[in-house]
Write a protein that holds these residues in place. Structure first.
Motif, PDB file in Angstrom:
ATOM      1  N   ILE A 134      -9.064  -1.354   0.365  1.00 30.52           N
ATOM      2  CA  ILE A 134      -8.495  -2.349   1.293  1.00 30.52           C
ATOM      3  C   ILE A 134      -7.510  -3.248   0.545  1.00 30.52           C
ATOM      4  O   ILE A 134      -6.424  -3.561   1.057  1.00 30.52           O
ATOM      5  N   ALA A 135      -7.853  -3.652  -0.675  1.00 23.98           N
ATOM      6  CA  ALA A 135      -6.948  -4.496  -1.470  1.00 23.98           C
ATOM      7  C   ALA A 135      -5.661  -3.745  -1.785  1.00 23.98           C
ATOM      8  O   ALA A 135      -4.563  -4.327  -1.718  1.00 23.98           O
ATOM      9  N   ALA A 136      -5.765  -2.468  -2.108  1.00 21.03           N
ATOM     10  CA  ALA A 136      -4.571  -1.664  -2.403  1.00 21.03           C
ATOM     11  C   ALA A 136      -3.677  -1.553  -1.173  1.00 21.03           C
ATOM     12  O   ALA A 136      -2.444  -1.639  -1.286  1.00 21.03           O
ATOM     13  N   ILE A 137      -4.269  -1.412  -0.004  1.00 12.01           N
ATOM     14  CA  ILE A 137      -3.492  -1.347   1.238  1.00 12.01           C
ATOM     15  C   ILE A 137      -2.793  -2.688   1.487  1.00 12.01           C
ATOM     16  O   ILE A 137      -1.610  -2.727   1.851  1.00 12.01           O
ATOM     17  N   MET A 138      -3.523  -3.781   1.283  1.00  7.33           N
ATOM     18  CA  MET A 138      -2.926  -5.107   1.469  1.00  7.33           C
ATOM     19  C   MET A 138      -1.776  -5.346   0.498  1.00  7.33           C
ATOM     20  O   MET A 138      -0.713  -5.849   0.881  1.00  7.33           O
ATOM     21  N   LEU A 139      -1.970  -4.981  -0.769  1.00  8.38           N
ATOM     22  CA  LEU A 139      -0.917  -5.182  -1.770  1.00  8.38           C
ATOM     23  C   LEU A 139       0.288  -4.283  -1.495  1.00  8.38           C
ATOM     24  O   LEU A 139       1.432  -4.713  -1.693  1.00  8.38           O
ATOM     25  N   THR A 140       0.037  -3.076  -1.035  1.00 12.82           N
ATOM     26  CA  THR A 140       1.141  -2.189  -0.656  1.00 12.82           C
ATOM     27  C   THR A 140       1.941  -2.812   0.481  1.00 12.82           C
ATOM     28  O   THR A 140       3.174  -2.804   0.459  1.00 12.82           O
ATOM     29  N   GLY A 141       1.231  -3.367   1.440  1.00 10.88           N
ATOM     30  CA  GLY A 141       1.909  -4.055   2.544  1.00 10.88           C
ATOM     31  C   GLY A 141       2.692  -5.260   2.066  1.00 10.88           C
ATOM     32  O   GLY A 141       3.788  -5.538   2.554  1.00 10.88           O
ATOM     33  N   TYR A 142       2.147  -5.957   1.087  1.00 10.89           N
ATOM     34  CA  TYR A 142       2.831  -7.131   0.546  1.00 10.89           C
ATOM     35  C   TYR A 142       4.125  -6.729  -0.177  1.00 10.89           C
ATOM     36  O   TYR A 142       5.182  -7.314   0.026  1.00 10.89           O
ATOM     37  N   PHE A 143       4.036  -5.715  -1.029  1.00 16.86           N
ATOM     38  CA  PHE A 143       5.207  -5.302  -1.806  1.00 16.86           C
ATOM     39  C   PHE A 143       6.247  -4.543  -0.988  1.00 16.86           C
ATOM     40  O   PHE A 143       7.396  -4.426  -1.411  1.00 16.86           O
ATOM     41  N   THR A 144       5.869  -4.034   0.175  1.00 18.04           N
ATOM     42  CA  THR A 144       6.841  -3.361   1.050  1.00 18.04           C
ATOM     43  C   THR A 144       7.306  -4.290   2.167  1.00 18.04           C
ATOM     44  O   THR A 144       7.930  -3.848   3.118  1.00 18.04           O
ATOM     45  N   SER A 145       6.942  -5.555   2.068  1.00 18.46           N
ATOM     46  CA  SER A 145       7.340  -6.584   3.037  1.00 18.46           C
ATOM     47  C   SER A 145       6.804  -6.343   4.447  1.00 18.46           C
ATOM     48  O   SER A 145       7.358  -6.834   5.415  1.00 18.46           O
ATOM     49  N   VAL A 146       5.719  -5.596   4.554  1.00 18.28           N
ATOM     50  CA  VAL A 146       5.067  -5.397   5.849  1.00 18.28           C
ATOM     51  C   VAL A 146       4.028  -6.491   6.083  1.00 18.28           C
ATOM     52  O   VAL A 146       3.768  -6.883   7.207  1.00 18.28           O
TER      53      VAL A 146
END
Length: 165
Positions: free
Chosen positions: A27-39
């Protein structure tokens, strides 16, 4: 009828805690991916707030909830069937009559192998999946229980044989 409940192996608690931690890391990896892709909507929820919430949820599920689930998990074998009780929040007791079991399967994932535990799945007629799965067993215990169950269901007289008696 008095049932003698047996607790799973103590390493099952650690297994549940690590499995919960792995889920929270995904879940943290998904959140961070969303953060770094501006989603990720940082204007609505700052990342540090999401991090604090994630940390609290991780501690809750990995320490409290997994331990509680372990404490309320137990299994039993009686002359009539196999029983499993579990539930951290909601208690559930399931039983499968021995004469309905058609197939018994020994299962062990990579993570379970790391903790030295296995699970035993029992299937009955007409079910799409396992009707009862007993987690947190030592591999030798699971294999012995599987052997005993297979011997019991093999020696069980068929309905045709019973109707001719």
């Amino acid at each position: 009828m008095s049932i003698t409940w047996l607790a799973p192996e103590p390493s099952y608690r650690s297994y549940l805690q690590v499995r919960s931690l792995i889920t929270m890391l995904i879940i943290a990896a998904i959140m961070l991916t969303g953060y770094f892709t501006s989603v990720y909507p940082e204007d609505k929820v700052p990342l540090w707030v999401a991090g604090v919430i994630w940390t609290l949820l991780t501690l809750f599920f990995s320490l409290f909830f997994a331990s509680r689930r372990f404490l309320f998990t137990a299994y039993a074998r009686t002359a009539e069937g196999m029983h499993l009780k579990r539930g951290a929040l909601f208690r559930k007791i399931r039983a499968v009559p021995l004469n309905r079991i058609q197939h018994v399967e020994y299962k062990q994932s990579f993570l379970e192998r790391m903790f030295g535990i296995a699970r035993l799945a029992m299937y009955t007629a007409g079910s799409g999946g396992a009707d009862l799965t007993i987690p947190g067993l030592l591999p030798d215990t699971a294999m012995q229980l599987k052997s005993e169950l297979l011997t019991t269901i093999t020696n069980e007289p068929d309905e045709d044989e019973r109707s001719h008696e």
